[in-house]
Design a protein around this motif. Structure first.
Motif, PDB file in Angstrom:
ATOM      1  N   ASP A  58       3.422  15.275  15.362  1.00 46.48           N
ATOM      2  CA  ASP A  58       2.460  14.179  15.495  1.00 46.48           C
ATOM      3  C   ASP A  58       1.869  13.801  14.141  1.00 46.48           C
ATOM      4  N   VAL A  59       1.484  14.804  13.358  1.00 45.04           N
ATOM      5  CA  VAL A  59       0.915  14.535  12.031  1.00 45.04           C
ATOM      6  C   VAL A  59       1.961  13.884  11.135  1.00 45.04           C
ATOM      7  N   GLN A  60       3.193  14.376  11.186  1.00 44.83           N
ATOM      8  CA  GLN A  60       4.242  13.793  10.362  1.00 44.83           C
ATOM      9  C   GLN A  60       4.472  12.326  10.716  1.00 44.83           C
ATOM     10  N   ALA A  61       4.436  12.012  12.018  1.00 41.71           N
ATOM     11  CA  ALA A  61       4.629  10.623  12.441  1.00 41.71           C
ATOM     12  C   ALA A  61       3.510   9.731  11.914  1.00 41.71           C
ATOM     13  N   ILE A  62       2.289  10.251  11.919  1.00 45.06           N
ATOM     14  CA  ILE A  62       1.139   9.482  11.414  1.00 45.06           C
ATOM     15  C   ILE A  62       1.290   9.225   9.912  1.00 45.06           C
ATOM     16  N   ILE A  63       1.667  10.276   9.163  1.00 49.37           N
ATOM     17  CA  ILE A  63       1.832  10.134   7.717  1.00 49.37           C
ATOM     18  C   ILE A  63       2.939   9.141   7.397  1.00 49.37           C
ATOM     19  N   GLN A  64       4.028   9.218   8.133  1.00 47.61           N
ATOM     20  CA  GLN A  64       5.143   8.303   7.872  1.00 47.61           C
ATOM     21  C   GLN A  64       4.765   6.860   8.203  1.00 47.61           C
ATOM     22  N   ARG A  65       4.003   6.660   9.284  1.00 46.54           N
ATOM     23  CA  ARG A  65       3.555   5.289   9.603  1.00 46.54           C
ATOM     24  C   ARG A  65       2.642   4.755   8.514  1.00 46.54           C
ATOM     25  N   ALA A  66       1.786   5.632   7.987  1.00 41.83           N
ATOM     26  CA  ALA A  66       0.907   5.207   6.887  1.00 41.83           C
ATOM     27  C   ALA A  66       1.733   4.802   5.670  1.00 41.83           C
ATOM     28  N   GLY A  67       2.796   5.567   5.398  1.00 44.65           N
ATOM     29  CA  GLY A  67       3.680   5.215   4.286  1.00 44.65           C
ATOM     30  C   GLY A  67       4.394   3.902   4.510  1.00 44.65           C
ATOM     31  N   GLU A  68       4.844   3.681   5.731  1.00 37.92           N
ATOM     32  CA  GLU A  68       5.504   2.413   6.056  1.00 37.92           C
ATOM     33  C   GLU A  68       4.552   1.242   5.875  1.00 37.92           C
ATOM     34  N   ASN A  69       3.300   1.414   6.296  1.00 34.16           N
ATOM     35  CA  ASN A  69       2.308   0.350   6.123  1.00 34.16           C
ATOM     36  C   ASN A  69       2.032   0.094   4.650  1.00 34.16           C
ATOM     37  N   LEU A  70       1.946   1.182   3.868  1.00 36.50           N
ATOM     38  CA  LEU A  70       1.687   1.030   2.434  1.00 36.50           C
ATOM     39  C   LEU A  70       2.833   0.261   1.774  1.00 36.50           C
ATOM     40  N   LEU A  71       4.067   0.594   2.117  1.00 36.20           N
ATOM     41  CA  LEU A  71       5.212  -0.109   1.540  1.00 36.20           C
ATOM     42  C   LEU A  71       5.253  -1.563   1.989  1.00 36.20           C
ATOM     43  N   LEU A 127      17.120  -9.872 -10.766  1.00 28.47           N
ATOM     44  CA  LEU A 127      17.546  -8.753  -9.939  1.00 28.47           C
ATOM     45  C   LEU A 127      16.601  -8.586  -8.749  1.00 28.47           C
ATOM     46  N   ASP A 128      17.003  -7.731  -7.808  1.00 26.72           N
ATOM     47  CA  ASP A 128      16.145  -7.376  -6.682  1.00 26.72           C
ATOM     48  C   ASP A 128      15.169  -6.280  -7.098  1.00 26.72           C
ATOM     49  N   LEU A 129      14.194  -6.019  -6.223  1.00 24.46           N
ATOM     50  CA  LEU A 129      13.187  -4.987  -6.464  1.00 24.46           C
ATOM     51  C   LEU A 129      13.293  -3.928  -5.383  1.00 24.46           C
ATOM     52  N   MET A 130      13.232  -2.662  -5.795  1.00 20.86           N
ATOM     53  CA  MET A 130      13.213  -1.542  -4.860  1.00 20.86           C
ATOM     54  C   MET A 130      11.907  -0.777  -5.042  1.00 20.86           C
ATOM     55  N   LEU A 131      11.055  -0.778  -4.017  1.00 25.24           N
ATOM     56  CA  LEU A 131       9.820  -0.014  -4.033  1.00 25.24           C
ATOM     57  C   LEU A 131      10.074   1.324  -3.352  1.00 25.24           C
ATOM     58  N   CYS A 132       9.720   2.403  -4.022  1.00 25.00           N
ATOM     59  CA  CYS A 132       9.938   3.738  -3.474  1.00 25.00           C
ATOM     60  C   CYS A 132       8.595   4.466  -3.392  1.00 25.00           C
ATOM     61  N   TYR A 133       8.253   4.908  -2.183  1.00 27.03           N
ATOM     62  CA  TYR A 133       7.030   5.685  -1.981  1.00 27.03           C
ATOM     63  C   TYR A 133       7.396   7.030  -1.377  1.00 27.03           C
ATOM     64  N   CYS A 134       6.851   8.098  -1.951  1.00 22.93           N
ATOM     65  CA  CYS A 134       7.103   9.455  -1.455  1.00 22.93           C
ATOM     66  C   CYS A 134       5.836  10.000  -0.809  1.00 22.93           C
ATOM     67  N   TRP A 135       5.933  10.314   0.456  1.00 20.67           N
ATOM     68  CA  TRP A 135       4.755  10.807   1.166  1.00 20.67           C
ATOM     69  C   TRP A 135       4.596  12.317   0.978  1.00 20.67           C
TER      70      TRP A 135
END
Length: 295
Positions: free
Chosen positions: A58-71, A38-46
Motif C-alpha cells: 500500500d505504501v509503495q503504491a502511494i509513493i509511486q502515484r506521488a512520483g507519477e503525479n510529480l512527473l 530533440l525530445d526530452l526525457m524526465l527521469c524521477y527516482c522515488w
C-alpha cells in the motif's frame, strides 16, 4: 543558432525531482531540446523510506502515484517552457545515479541540478554521474542573466579535444562566444621527458602554444561563425579555469580520470571545477577507444 549536421541521439535526459532548485536544470534541458531539436526525457527516482527488505504494497503504491503525479507536473512545466519535441517520463526506484546511467543510452547528453552552491557532497548525483556514464553531463547551478560565453579547458589530450568539440558546438547552437583556456603549469601531470620545459618558461609557452593551435584549428574551421578566443596561461589548470568561469554561462572540461586506478573517480581538475565553478559545468567523457585503453 546553427543546425547540427552530425547524427544525434534522440533525447535530452534530465534528472528531475520537482524542487525549485531543480527547475533551473529543467529549463536548461528544455533549451537543449529546442537548440538540438530533440525530445526530452524526465527521469524521477522515488525513495523507499523503510529499511531494505521491508514490504508494504500500500505504501509503495502511494509513493509511486506521488512520483507519477510529480512527473506529470514536470512534463506540463517542460511544455510550458516550450520543449522542442515530445516529453517522455521515466519513474524508477533509487539509486538515482545508476538509473540515469541505464537511461542514458538514447541520450545526447544528461542534465542534472546542483543544489549546493560550492562544495558538493561526494555522494551527490552531480559528482558520481560524470564518472560513470559515457555521455556528456551538465551540472547546472544558478540562473543568472546569460553572458554569452562558453569556456573550454584544453590540455592536448583526446579527452580535452572531445570537450572542445562539445564546447564549440554549444557556442554555435547558442550564438555565444567561446574562450579556450590552457593552464600549462602542470608539471605533475606530464611525462618525464617534458619536465625540463618547466625550467624554461619561454620554451614551455612556445611548445604549448603550438599544441593549442593544433587543437583549436580544426574546430574553428568546422564552426567558422563562432568567435574563438584562446588563452595560454602560466597557471595551474584549476585556477585558470575557475577564473575564466566567473564570466561564463558554461564551463566545459574533459575528464582524464585516474588512469584506471578507480573508474568511479573524476580527475582532479574536472572534480575541482565541478565543485567550485559559479556557472554550469559540462563534463565530457573521452572517446570510447581512449577510455577503454585507460581501463
Amino acid at each position: 543558432m546553427v543546425a547540427l549536421t552530425r547524427a544525434q541521439r534522440p533525447n535530452i535526459l534530465v534528472g528531475y525531482d520537482g524542487t525549485e532548485e531543480n527547475d533551473v536544470a529543467l529549463r536548461w534541458a528544455v533549451e537543449e531540446t529546442r537548440l538540438r531539436r530533440l525530445d526530452l526525457m524526465l527521469c524521477y527516482c522515488w525513495h523507499w523510506p523503510y529499511p531494505q527488505g521491508h514490504v508494504d504494497g500500500d505504501v509503495q503504491a502511494i509513493i509511486q502515484r506521488a512520483g507519477e503525479n510529480l512527473l506529470r507536473e514536470g512534463a506540463h512545466r517542460a511544455r510550458d517552457l516550450a520543449a522542442n519535441g515530445k516529453v517522455h517520463t521515466r519513474l524508477r526506484r533509487e539509486p538515482v545515479c545508476e538509473t540515469l546511467v541505464r537511461e542514458s543510452d538514447d541520450a545526447e547528453l544528461i542534465v542534472v541540478g546542483s543544489h549546493e552552491r560550492y562544495r558538493l557532497l561526494d555522494g551527490s548525483t552531480a559528482v558520481q554521474l560524470p564518472a560513470r556514464t559515457h555521455r556528456p553531463v551538465i551540472a547546472v547551478r544558478g540562473a543568472g542573466r546569460p553572458r554569452g560565453l562558453v569556456v573550454a579547458g584544453v590540455d592536448g589530450s583526446a579527452a580535452a579535444d572531445a570537450a572542445l568539440g562539445f564546447a564549440i558546438e554549444e557556442a554555435a547552437l547558442r550564438d555565444f562566444d567561446l574562450r579556450v583556456v590552457y593552464g600549462v603549469w602542470e608539471p605533475g601531470a606530464v611525462p618525464e621527458f617534458e619536465l625540463p620545459l618547466f625550467t624554461d618558461e619561454s620554451k614551455l609557452l612556445e611548445t604549448r602554444a603550438a599544441m593549442l593551435e593544433k587543437a583549436v584549428h580544426p574546430w574553428k574551421q568546422r564552426y567558422p561563425k563562432v568567435h574563438v578566443q584562446v588563452s595560454l596561461l602560466l597557471e595551474r589548470p584549476r585556477e585558470a579555469l575557475l577564473a575564466a568561469a566567473a564570466d561564463a554561462d558554461l564551463l566545459v572540461v574533459g575528464d582524464r580520470g585516474t588512469g584506471g586506478l578507480d573508474p568511479l573517480l573524476l580527475g582532479a581538475t574536472s572534480s575541482a571545477v565541478l565543485h567550485h565553478a559559479p556557472c554550469a559545468v559540462a563534463i565530457v567523457p573521452p572517446p570510447r577507444h581512449v577510455a577503454q585503453r585507460a581501463a
